[in-house]
Design a protein around this motif. Structure first.
Motif, PDB file in Angstrom:
ATOM      1  N   GLU A 157     -22.563  77.360  79.044  1.00 53.83           N
ATOM      2  CA  GLU A 157     -21.389  77.883  78.360  1.00 53.83           C
ATOM      3  C   GLU A 157     -21.530  77.737  76.846  1.00 53.83           C
ATOM      4  O   GLU A 157     -21.084  78.615  76.080  1.00 53.83           O
ATOM      5  CB  GLU A 157     -20.139  77.145  78.845  1.00 53.83           C
ATOM      6  N   HIS A 158     -22.159  76.641  76.402  1.00 52.59           N
ATOM      7  CA  HIS A 158     -22.331  76.434  74.958  1.00 52.59           C
ATOM      8  C   HIS A 158     -23.268  77.490  74.372  1.00 52.59           C
ATOM      9  O   HIS A 158     -23.034  77.978  73.249  1.00 52.59           O
ATOM     10  CB  HIS A 158     -22.889  75.038  74.702  1.00 52.59           C
ATOM     11  N   GLN A 159     -24.289  77.849  75.099  1.00 50.74           N
ATOM     12  CA  GLN A 159     -25.192  78.905  74.629  1.00 50.74           C
ATOM     13  C   GLN A 159     -24.451  80.241  74.526  1.00 50.74           C
ATOM     14  O   GLN A 159     -24.691  81.019  73.595  1.00 50.74           O
ATOM     15  CB  GLN A 159     -26.389  79.015  75.574  1.00 50.74           C
ATOM     16  N   ARG A 160     -23.570  80.490  75.479  1.00 52.63           N
ATOM     17  CA  ARG A 160     -22.780  81.720  75.427  1.00 52.63           C
ATOM     18  C   ARG A 160     -21.853  81.723  74.207  1.00 52.63           C
ATOM     19  O   ARG A 160     -21.693  82.749  73.535  1.00 52.63           O
ATOM     20  CB  ARG A 160     -21.963  81.868  76.706  1.00 52.63           C
ATOM     21  N   LYS A 161     -21.248  80.570  73.902  1.00 52.39           N
ATOM     22  CA  LYS A 161     -20.357  80.482  72.750  1.00 52.39           C
ATOM     23  C   LYS A 161     -21.127  80.631  71.442  1.00 52.39           C
ATOM     24  O   LYS A 161     -20.617  81.229  70.477  1.00 52.39           O
ATOM     25  CB  LYS A 161     -19.595  79.154  72.781  1.00 52.39           C
ATOM     26  N   ASP A 162     -22.347  80.106  71.389  1.00 53.88           N
ATOM     27  CA  ASP A 162     -23.162  80.288  70.193  1.00 53.88           C
ATOM     28  C   ASP A 162     -23.486  81.766  69.985  1.00 53.88           C
ATOM     29  O   ASP A 162     -23.459  82.265  68.844  1.00 53.88           O
ATOM     30  CB  ASP A 162     -24.460  79.486  70.310  1.00 53.88           C
ATOM     31  N   SER A 163     -23.795  82.468  71.063  1.00 51.47           N
ATOM     32  CA  SER A 163     -24.071  83.906  70.958  1.00 51.47           C
ATOM     33  C   SER A 163     -22.836  84.658  70.477  1.00 51.47           C
ATOM     34  O   SER A 163     -22.937  85.591  69.668  1.00 51.47           O
ATOM     35  CB  SER A 163     -24.531  84.454  72.315  1.00 51.47           C
ATOM     36  N   GLN A 164     -21.675  84.240  70.948  1.00 51.67           N
ATOM     37  CA  GLN A 164     -20.425  84.867  70.509  1.00 51.67           C
ATOM     38  C   GLN A 164     -20.187  84.619  69.022  1.00 51.67           C
ATOM     39  O   GLN A 164     -19.801  85.534  68.276  1.00 51.67           O
ATOM     40  CB  GLN A 164     -19.252  84.342  71.326  1.00 51.67           C
ATOM     41  N   LEU A 165     -20.428  83.379  68.585  1.00 50.59           N
ATOM     42  CA  LEU A 165     -20.261  83.066  67.162  1.00 50.59           C
ATOM     43  C   LEU A 165     -21.209  83.895  66.306  1.00 50.59           C
ATOM     44  O   LEU A 165     -20.833  84.429  65.253  1.00 50.59           O
ATOM     45  CB  LEU A 165     -20.523  81.577  66.931  1.00 50.59           C
TER      46      LEU A 165
END
Length: 362
Positions: A157-165
């Motif tokens: 999930e953290h990797q997904r949030k980094d991609s979103q950022l």
């Protein structure tokens, strides 16, 4: 005949393994005309009886017209009965097919669960080194096993949030929308601290050892996580230009973090020395082994408070940095910090996959 076929239908509420005996009955009952007991099936008996009656009727001489009408009526009844028998058999075969499909679906789900459990077990053995979620003597520690699963999902999930950022920083977006995304990333870090607090109650030494992290991440580990001052050092170059007030606030925060880190590190060192002294004294003084062991266990329980204090310092550092920086700076800082750990994990993968022959050739 319908009631006869219904005895082969699956009853509701059965377990997925109980109807296996009935499946064998179905296979035998509808494979030819032989029942599981070796007797002719009811459908076959009825068909044979009707066919014999039809043959005997056809062989009898026809009498007056009334006999002809009776024979015709009997023939129609026979045809209807045969049609009913065929329809009942067809419905029974459909029920059997549907139930077999249901059993196959249940079998596939069970196999999927078994594979998932095996994957989690293997992941636990890898992430936890020699023990992972396995306790002393090979017993499973449920708290650590749950943490390993939660942490694996947290990383994804953290990797997904980094991609979103990364995507929103490259597109026009209002500060209000960006602030909402920044808050979700911060909340995601806070979830990790909550997970670690629960894992510390299960096995604090598992967190201290860092076996839930990749090898290179463990190299930078400090009391079960990253150093707050390290966070500041990593993201500050990505935040330029900073105002004079921001530079002053960031400097003061970094200094406060280093002081708190030094205090916790000294407390850990003092605990280690006290614990070592207690164990040594207990092994040399006759008759005091039990009391010193109890004292050592009491001291070990304070390890949990060190983990919680260190995570509290990490959380406060993230919170204070988000207050000092603008919304866009905070987003850039969180992205830089997330990418830093992605690079550490990537380096760990390269280290693990490196050719072993080169080590021996050297």
């Amino acid at each position: 005949m319908t009631s006869t076929a219904a005895q082969f239908a699956p009853s509701r509420g059965m377990g997925i393994y109980e109807p296996l005996y009935q499946m064998n009955i179905w296979e035998d009952a509808f494979r030819g005309d032989i029942s599981p007991t070796g007797e002719t099936s009811i459908v076959a008996q009825e068909d044979a009886r009707v066919e014999n009656k039809s043959d005997s009727t056809s062989q009898e001489p026809l009498g007056p017209s009334g006999d002809v009408e009776d024979a015709r009526s009997l023939s129609e009844k026979v045809q209807r009965r045969l049609a009913q028998n065929r329809e009942a058999a067809r419905k029974s075969r459909l029920r059997k097919k549907a139930y077999i499909q249901q059993l196959e679906t249940s079998r596939l789900k069970l196999a999927q669960l078994e594979l998932e459990l095996e994957r989690v077990r293997q992941q636990g053995m890898y992430m936890g080194g020699a023990t992972g979620s396995m306790g002393f003597g090979g017993s499973v520690n449920p708290g650590i096993a749950a943490f390993e699963m939660e942490y694996a999902h947290w990383v994804e999930e953290h990797q997904r949030k980094d991609s979103q950022l990364r995507a929103v920083l490259q597109s026009p977006i209002s500060d209000i929308e960006l602030r909402m995304i920044v808050e979700t990333v911060l909340s995601h870090y806070y979830d990790l601290f909550r997970m670690k607090a629960e894992a510390a109650r299960a096995d604090v030494f598992y967190l201290i050892s860092g076996m839930w992290r990749t090898p290179v991440e463990r190299f930078f580990l400090w009391i079960g996580g990253f150093k707050p001052s390290e966070l500041i050092n990593i993201i500050t170059p990505q935040l330029q230009p900073l105002t004079e007030q921001q530079q002053m606030d960031v400097g003061n925060l970094s200094h406060s973090c280093q002081q708190a880190e030094d205090a916790l590190s000294q407390g850990m060192d003092k605990l280690q020395q006290t614990l070592s002294h207690s164990i040594t004294l207990g092994s040399t003084v006759v008759g005091s082994y039990g009391s010193h062991q109890a004292s050592a266990l009491e001291k070990l329980e304070s390890m949990e408070s060190f983990i919680n204090q260190a995570d509290h310092l990490r959380q406060q550092t993230l919170h204070q940095m988000s207050r000092i920086l603008t919304t866009r700076q905070a987003a850039r800082g969180l992205l830089a910090f997330g990418e830093y750990f992605q690079h550490l994990r990537a380096l760990s993968s390269l280290w693990t996959a490196r050719p072993r022959e080169t080590m021996f050739n050297c």
